[in-house]
Write a protein that holds these residues in place. Sequence first.
Motif, PDB file in Angstrom:
ATOM      1  N   UNK A 330     -14.244 -16.286  27.952  1.00 29.99           N
ATOM      2  CA  UNK A 330     -14.030 -15.850  26.736  1.00 29.99           C
ATOM      3  C   UNK A 330     -13.208 -14.612  26.744  1.00 29.99           C
ATOM      4  N   UNK A 331     -12.237 -14.621  25.461  1.00 28.79           N
ATOM      5  CA  UNK A 331     -11.494 -13.544  25.254  1.00 28.79           C
ATOM      6  C   UNK A 331     -10.988 -13.502  23.841  1.00 28.79           C
ATOM      7  N   UNK A 332     -10.937 -12.237  23.092  1.00 30.69           N
ATOM      8  CA  UNK A 332     -10.902 -12.148  21.536  1.00 30.69           C
ATOM      9  C   UNK A 332      -9.967 -11.032  21.408  1.00 30.69           C
ATOM     10  N   UNK A 333      -9.522 -10.958  19.991  1.00 28.10           N
ATOM     11  CA  UNK A 333      -8.658 -10.100  19.511  1.00 28.10           C
ATOM     12  C   UNK A 333      -9.060 -10.121  17.975  1.00 28.10           C
ATOM     13  N   UNK A 334      -8.752  -9.099  17.267  1.00 26.50           N
ATOM     14  CA  UNK A 334      -9.072  -8.766  15.898  1.00 26.50           C
ATOM     15  C   UNK A 334      -8.222  -8.109  15.049  1.00 26.50           C
ATOM     16  N   UNK A 335      -8.081  -8.067  14.092  1.00 23.78           N
ATOM     17  CA  UNK A 335      -7.244  -7.133  13.001  1.00 23.78           C
ATOM     18  C   UNK A 335      -8.182  -6.990  11.750  1.00 23.78           C
ATOM     19  N   UNK A 336      -7.579  -5.834  11.025  1.00 18.20           N
ATOM     20  CA  UNK A 336      -8.202  -5.348   9.815  1.00 18.20           C
ATOM     21  C   UNK A 336      -7.408  -5.685   8.708  1.00 18.20           C
ATOM     22  N   UNK A 337      -8.171  -6.217   7.434  1.00 20.76           N
ATOM     23  CA  UNK A 337      -7.409  -6.658   6.467  1.00 20.76           C
ATOM     24  C   UNK A 337      -7.640  -5.876   5.402  1.00 20.76           C
ATOM     25  N   UNK A 338      -6.958  -5.420   4.420  1.00 19.84           N
ATOM     26  CA  UNK A 338      -7.154  -4.520   3.274  1.00 19.84           C
ATOM     27  C   UNK A 338      -6.788  -5.387   2.080  1.00 19.84           C
ATOM     28  N   UNK A 339      -7.674  -5.673   1.258  1.00 22.17           N
ATOM     29  CA  UNK A 339      -7.540  -6.302  -0.216  1.00 22.17           C
ATOM     30  C   UNK A 339      -7.377  -5.255  -1.138  1.00 22.17           C
ATOM     31  N   UNK A 340      -6.126  -5.016  -1.747  1.00 23.28           N
ATOM     32  CA  UNK A 340      -6.068  -3.845  -2.667  1.00 23.28           C
ATOM     33  C   UNK A 340      -6.498  -4.580  -4.170  1.00 23.28           C
ATOM     34  N   UNK A 341      -7.183  -3.568  -4.906  1.00 27.32           N
ATOM     35  CA  UNK A 341      -7.667  -4.030  -6.232  1.00 27.32           C
ATOM     36  C   UNK A 341      -7.490  -3.335  -7.614  1.00 27.32           C
ATOM     37  N   UNK A 342      -7.327  -3.687  -8.819  1.00 26.71           N
ATOM     38  CA  UNK A 342      -7.076  -2.937  -9.949  1.00 26.71           C
ATOM     39  C   UNK A 342      -8.374  -3.205 -10.995  1.00 26.71           C
ATOM     40  N   UNK A 343      -9.174  -2.495 -11.163  1.00 27.55           N
ATOM     41  CA  UNK A 343     -10.114  -2.987 -12.197  1.00 27.55           C
ATOM     42  C   UNK A 343      -9.747  -2.785 -13.501  1.00 27.55           C
ATOM     43  N   UNK A 344     -10.291  -3.142 -14.580  1.00 25.89           N
ATOM     44  CA  UNK A 344      -9.961  -3.332 -15.937  1.00 25.89           C
ATOM     45  C   UNK A 344      -9.883  -1.904 -16.507  1.00 25.89           C
ATOM     46  N   UNK A 345      -8.875  -1.940 -17.245  1.00 20.70           N
ATOM     47  CA  UNK A 345      -8.812  -0.545 -17.969  1.00 20.70           C
ATOM     48  C   UNK A 345      -9.926  -0.331 -19.161  1.00 20.70           C
ATOM     49  N   UNK A 346     -10.376   0.814 -19.039  1.00 18.71           N
ATOM     50  CA  UNK A 346     -11.173   1.447 -20.110  1.00 18.71           C
ATOM     51  C   UNK A 346     -10.817   2.648 -20.670  1.00 18.71           C
ATOM     52  N   UNK A 347     -10.664   2.723 -22.103  1.00 19.58           N
ATOM     53  CA  UNK A 347     -10.195   3.402 -22.935  1.00 19.58           C
ATOM     54  C   UNK A 347     -11.652   4.128 -23.618  1.00 19.58           C
ATOM     55  N   UNK A 348     -11.392   5.660 -23.751  1.00 14.31           N
ATOM     56  CA  UNK A 348     -12.436   6.445 -24.307  1.00 14.31           C
ATOM     57  C   UNK A 348     -11.794   7.177 -25.457  1.00 14.31           C
ATOM     58  N   UNK A 349     -12.485   6.916 -26.672  1.00 15.64           N
ATOM     59  CA  UNK A 349     -13.547   6.333 -26.854  1.00 15.64           C
ATOM     60  C   UNK A 349     -13.340   4.767 -26.947  1.00 15.64           C
ATOM     61  N   UNK A 350     -14.221   4.040 -27.083  1.00  6.69           N
ATOM     62  CA  UNK A 350     -14.049   2.592 -26.741  1.00  6.69           C
ATOM     63  C   UNK A 350     -13.763   1.860 -27.935  1.00  6.69           C
TER      64      UNK A 350
END
Length: 605
Positions: A330-350
């Motif tokens: 058995x032999x293996x290899x790996x990689x790292x995956x980054x998933x970028x995100x953008x949450x919903x905009x929040x206005x103050x006052x609501x």
Amino acid sequence: MALPDTAPLLVGLLLLFHAFGAWAIVEVNMEDKVEVMAGETAQITCMFTTDEGLGGTTIQWFYVLPNKERQRIYNKEPMHEAAEQNTLFTHRISLNVNGTAAVLAIRDVGVRDNLEFICVIKTLTPEEAEGRTQLQVFKSPTFPTIEAVETGISVNEEAPSKIGSCRVKNGYPKPNITWYRNNMPLRNTPPEVVVTSSTTIESSGLFSVQSELTMKVKKEHKDAVFYCEVIYFVPGATKMTESQHINITVYYLPTEVNIWVESPKGKIKEGDTLELRCDNNGNYPSSITTIKHQNSEYSVENKTMVRTNVKRLDGGVYECTFEETDNFDEISGSTKVSVNYLESAVITPKDSIAVMEGEELKASCNALSSLQTSTTWFKNEKLVSKGNTLSVKSATLETAGMYKCVVTVPEMEGMKTSSTLQVNVKGSPQILGPDVQEVETYETTVNLTCSATGFPAPTIMWTTSDGKNLNALQTETEDGAQSVVTFKITSNVKVFCNASNDFGSKVVEFNIKTIQTPTKSPNIKKESKGFVIAIIIIAIFLLAILGSVLYFLYKKGRICGRSGKQDFSKRKSSKDNIVVEMKSDNTEEAILLGVNGEKQQPNDQ
């Protein structure tokens, strides 16, 4: 054949030369070998000299049998020549003697004609000489055929493995086969390289050769090119031809496993479809490749993994494992995956904010993201501000409205979120349009619209100049209210729109003027006038025609002029009742005269 009458003379001369010991000198000169391709005509030349001349020369041709005995095939005497019967060459040979050159021609030679031929020259004396030539016949073999082993070869095999076989047919002399790997000849060096050859003599006498290559396979042989080279002989030269090139399948264990993101190229964002690929530098049939997400334990037994609509939790380390099932390596290899995100905009006052007219308006908009963001504010699809904060120093009624905050990630197309904020400005109402509006109408029913801005939303009331309240339909708008009233009018009237809220009121006056609808009598009068004018024109035209006729009759003398006393010339005419009314200048009495000048009474007219 019977000897001619001169034969006794020749025999006598021969005995005379023998008696006195006078022997002729004979010499023969021939090539060592003659080379020719199978199927062609071979020409073997025998050059000879004799001091007796050609008259008494005998030429004989032989070939050497395998037992070294001679077999005569052609005999030429001074008075007779012929090919020997029942030999290999009886019907294929001919002799051409030109001076001291005797050329034996053998048609359609074959490989069985590879024999030694002897030319014998005899004279009248017992003296004779001979020469020998080896006939060599060549036949080019067929194009070589090569076959590679169909199954793969493991580098773990201890014994040499068969690579392929090469075969060439019907050549003469026997062709030679040499194996090549990447243009380098392979020598028979057991156990690393073993070349085994076998030769078959066909019924035609031609040679067929087969060669088999076996060797110990290594990993570097996976891209090697193998082929065989055939060397064969032709007259005066050696030729070579190559077979087709072949490759072999080499099985070997990997030393490295690689896993990578096939798509999307570049940064990954939430909602994308993620495709991972895995490969290794080995080649082994009995193996299993597995891709696994370490965070979620999600895995597939394949060299490709596809995940749709990925979230940030789908990021992390992905591992590819290669397992050789025969030896459980058995032999293996790996990689790292980054998933970028953008949450919903929040206005103050609501949702919404209310400020007094003249006060400062402030609001902020934020969206959590894994990357740098950019924020912009819009009102009515127009850009009003950049940055997280919306700020207006002194709010007015025009400041009120719906604002939209848009947050984007500049370095990634498609990452975008937004939210809205309703801004209300507290203040007395404002009515759109001038304070006094003039309205003119032919209709008996009037629709009036009054739009007012302000917060809280104003209440709109309608009244007339005589103090009458009007019922109207009122609806709220984004920045105030709108009211529509419908009522009947019979005369000029003033109507007032009164918009009011907790901070004041505003009144707009509508001055309505009615316009009388015109009757149809003026049209009739106009039509009558037109008719009268037409009659007058027609009458004038008729009078003009009548005047022209009278003037014409007057010129012809048919009408007498008008005066106090008139004379009439007497003309011949019938006594028709034609009269002329005459009036004097000073009387109203009418006198009726006949054409003959007699006076008539009016009732007789």
